[in-house]
Write a protein that holds these residues in place. Structure first.
Motif: not given
Length: 396
Positions: A261-284
């Motif tokens: 589940a965690f891996w799939a969420a990270v994959q989705a965020y990375e593909y969508a360009g969300l993972a490295d945003r300042d407000w998203v990384r702390p949530a991951l």
């Protein structure tokens, strides 16, 4: 009769609508049947009902602040279809709980409205549409009205769909030819099946019909049906697209399901360009260590509001929409990709993945997060599933 109709009650609600659809439940019997009925709704736009639940398709991909009113009338009210862009009518039975419930995938909060027990004809009308698909914002402003009255001898009137300038109306999606139920006479072994589209009737054995239904079910699942995945909207699609992966998922233990589940969420965020945003990384990071998600991830609404503001600014007046019209072959294709939703706003779909991954039930978290990631990847779904097989050592 319409001139004598009396409005008995009116209630207002705000719905978190996503994935271009919302549900109206009249009875608990409708729960768990959404996926199968959605196929019928796609084949008979813009809505479908089996009497216990109405599946309504919205032209907009989403509206996270969708305002609606629910009106109960003594009889069919005066028609005002000319004021609305989409109108449909369906039968709905309200159970002894004396209420109807609204919901939208992938698991928004249920909203309950008081409606007396009984059998109703329901008119669902919407307007304020800007585009079929992604509307340019998460709050495009479409509004809806639901009017209900005792069904009596009323007939369902034809539906009205929004005729979008430059596009028209979406084409109904084909579904496999329905297998008629056998006659209730248990002594009968042969039945007549009426032909459709000019085809002649055929005289067949009930056992053959059951065999046809079983084979069609196997085709939809890519093998034998998997009871563990039947309750999930994306379960059947995952199994059909990658049967070995689906079989591996249902065999996983709790820690592995949570890791998936965690891996799939990270994959989705990375593909969508969300993972490295300042407000998203702390949530991951918080997700991985089991801590409460920081703001704006306190709930889906605040997270989507933050994304909306970052993507489009405080308003949407300057958002430019490109409408692309294509003529495509809509006949069923054996290798079709159910996760490719075409022109969507990918970050909006992906954002749900972190909430999916934190579902309390590990299997629900894994399947829903993987399904959200699959829609995020869309046409690149094979890439996601190949990565999953490597990550979880599923290669032959």
């Amino acid at each position: 009769m319409a001139d004598n109709a009396v409005k008995l009650s009116e209630q207002s609600l705000v719905l978190f609508m996503d994935y271009g659809q919302f549900y109206i439940y009249g009875d608990d019997d409708g729960f768990g049947r959404e996926t199968d009925l959605l196929e019928l709704a796609m084949a008979s736009r813009p809505a479908y009902s089996d009497g216990t639940i109405v599946i309504v398709l919205s032209p907009h991909q989403n509206n996270f602040d969708m305002h609606a009113t629910v009106e109960v009338w003594s009889s069919r009210p005066t028609s005002d279809r000319q004021k609305w862009q989409q109108v449909s009518e369906s039968f709905l039975k309200v159970g002894p709980q004396g209420s109807i419930s609204f919901d939208s995938p992938p698991g928004g909060e249920f909203i309950v409205c008081d409606v007396p027990e009984g059998s109703y004809l329901v008119e669902i009308a919407g307007r304020g549409f800007v585009n079929y698909g992604w509307p340019g914002s998460t709050e495009p402003g479409d509004v809806w009205r639901v009017r209900m009255w005792p069904s009596g001898g009323d007939e369902v009137r034809p539906s009205l769909q929004w005729d979008m300038p430059g596009y028209g109306v979406p084409v109904d999606e084909p579904i496999p030819e329905p297998i008629p139920r056998a006659q209730r006479d248990i002594e009968s072994t042969w039945i007549t099946i009426d032909g459709e589209n000019g085809e002649p009737s055929r005289f067949v054995q009930i056992s053959d019909l059951r065999a046809e239904a079983a084979e069609r079910e196997r085709q939809e699942w890519g093998g034998d049906p998997m009871p563990q995945l039947e309750r999930f909207q994306s379960g059947k699609d995952i199994a059909r697209m990658d049967r070995p992966l689906a079989e591996a998922v249902v065999r996983m233990n709790v820690p592995t399901l949570r890791r998936l589940a965690f891996w799939a969420a990270v994959q989705a965020y990375e593909y969508a360009g969300l993972a490295d945003r300042d407000w998203v990384r702390p949530a991951l990071n918080a997700m991985h260590v089991g801590q409460q998600l920081p703001e704006p991830f306190g709930n889906r609404t605040t997270a989507f509001e933050h994304l909306h503001e970052e993507e489009f600014g405080a308003g949407t007046d300057n958002v430019q929409l490109e409408v692309k019209v294509e003529i495509v072959d809509r006949s069923p294709q054996p290798e079709s990709n159910p996760f490719d939703h075409g022109n969507i706003h990918v970050p909006s779909y992906a954002l749900n993945a972190i909430f999916d991954a934190l579902e309390s039930d590990p299997l629900t978290a894994a399947v829903n997060a993987l399904g959200t990631a699959a829609v995020t990847f869309g046409k690149d779904i094979r890439m996601l599933f190949a990565r999953a097989r490597v990550e979880f050592d599923l290669e032959d």
